[in-house]
Design an enzyme around this catalytic site. Sequence first.
Site, mmCIF file in Angstrom:
data_model
loop_
_atom_site.group_PDB
_atom_site.id
_atom_site.type_symbol
_atom_site.label_atom_id
_atom_site.label_comp_id
_atom_site.label_asym_id
_atom_site.label_seq_id
_atom_site.Cartn_x
_atom_site.Cartn_y
_atom_site.Cartn_z
ATOM 1 C CD GLU A 35 49.882 -4.165 17.479
ATOM 2 O OE1 GLU A 35 49.432 -5.272 17.811
ATOM 3 O OE2 GLU A 35 50.321 -3.319 18.310
ATOM 4 C CG PHE A 75 38.330 -10.288 23.863
ATOM 5 C CD1 PHE A 75 38.797 -9.623 24.988
ATOM 6 C CD2 PHE A 75 39.235 -10.958 23.059
ATOM 7 C CE1 PHE A 75 40.140 -9.644 25.323
ATOM 8 C CE2 PHE A 75 40.590 -10.993 23.379
ATOM 9 C CZ PHE A 75 41.042 -10.336 24.515
ATOM 10 C CD GLN A 76 42.301 -8.529 21.518
ATOM 11 O OE1 GLN A 76 42.325 -9.221 20.513
ATOM 12 N NE2 GLN A 76 43.372 -8.335 22.275
ATOM 13 C CE LYS A 109 39.159 -15.882 14.378
ATOM 14 N NZ LYS A 109 39.475 -16.151 15.806
ATOM 15 C CG MET A 152 61.911 21.718 18.481
ATOM 16 S SD MET A 152 63.123 22.918 17.871
ATOM 17 C CE MET A 152 63.728 22.079 16.413
#
Length: 565
Positions: free
Chosen positions: A40, A102-103, A152, A464
Amino acid sequence: MREGVNVIFGHPGGAILPTYDALAPYEESGKIHHVLVRHEQCAAHMADGYARATGRVGVCIATSGPGATNLVTGLATAQMDSIPIVAITGQVPSNLLGTDAFQESDVVGVTQPVCKHNYLVTDIHELPTILKEAFYIAREGRPGPVLIDICKDVQTATGLFRYDMEVDLPGFEPWPSVDAEALAQAAELINRAERPLILAGHGVQLAGVSRELMELVEKAEIPVVTTLLGAGNIPESHPLSLGMGGMHGEAFANRAVQACDVLIAMGMRFDDRITGRLDRFAKQAKIIHFELDRAEVGKNVVPDVAVIGDLAETLPALLPKIEARRHQVWIQEINEWRADSQATDILNYEVDELIPPYVIRQLWHCTRDARPIIVTDVGQHQMWESQYYIHEHSGQLITSGGLGTMGFALPAAIGAQMADRNRLVWAVAGDGGFQMTLQELAVLKQEKNLPVKIAIINNGFLGMVRQWQQLFYQKRYVGTPVVSPDFVKLAEAYDIPAVSVRKPQDVVPALERALATPGPFLIDFRVKEEVNVYPMVAPGAAVDDLIRRPKPAIVQGYSGVEPHW
């Protein structure tokens, strides 16, 4: 679609699945194309690259919990560089908010510091207004990312869809009115200046005023230094272009900043990479700051004159007030400094080994006529690109400037290429940063051989950081040697043609092969390990207090490449 969006970048999951289901008929009809990312974070970077390449709002989408939190680095990158993105995330049903379902994660709380604005949607009737506001906020004024977190149950609910409402946001002033008095004061200072200098930043590109900037530069004969994100604001082959200033900017450009009597800052925010030590930055100069965002004025450098407003309005309004001038003595002095800098250019060395600046310069030779977009990762190669690729067009360089996000190049290049499959796009990355997001090679194949060309500057180090360890930590190379896979075999695993290059004479044939190959192509440039980016402003030093490469005992042309200047 009503916002001009036809490509979105995302990864599905349970809490965003109703939205994906609603997208199905639009994808099937070709009205909206969804690009499936492998992580993502890369969805946000792809939306970022798409936005930079098009000037439109980029859109990314993720599920709740880890899907949404994975967006954070990409959103922060866009926020620091003023890139318009709308991120849409799924959230657990509203009745489960705050239950550690959940999540579930507090995505609004997590992203608030790295977004221009964000929303939590718990009512279907609010959704159309929020969507319209989100695009408006992302796009108008100083651009930035906006996140919409949608529960949702809202995604499965039904309601009347309207999108013809006017956006009304009390207190949001995206386009401040121009102060005519400040504009007149600025013009007076510029007309009186004997050693004027323009410091042009990303805001010039965002406002689309490169042509007007060139008119000012040539009318009043004012040299121009750019920030990293301002590359190409005027053609870098122009005699009044001094290239990039700051930590790894041209020595003569930084010297000009410290010697000018009027510094005209346009669309830049005086960040530490361009100013160095603030109490020694351009102390001899009257400073004019053209800036859209009031919060940036006086934050780091207090200007003598602040011209607040959109450069698309303020710069055209300034032009009639500017007198035609010539500054022969000032320009001659700068050109003498330029010649002095040229003497230490690494491309003047007689070198048998493959060095990164040579690779970048040959990339420019092979691609300059195609007007490509170059997308870099972050590190030494990023600075070499800014020094040795001669940018002739605004927006030609896409890179992570403010946040300095390793792993940016490949996904952002994919986003830029999705904006126009026919434009040449090169991703230039280091071996360290490339390994942070290399899984997105799969997207190149899934998107029907998306023709992104990839150049890996492979020196076996986090270059770097290693340079800093060499210069400031007595060469204690802890955590910087990088073991990499065989990038050619890795590309072949994704069915992407690739080649490894170890010798200078093989650089151009490899680049030409890449350009002649339809679809993606990867080149692993196995360069000399311990090459440093010079010049360099040490931490806490002034911008003209530079660490410079010692002049070589023998100066000869390096493989026939003309110098940068």
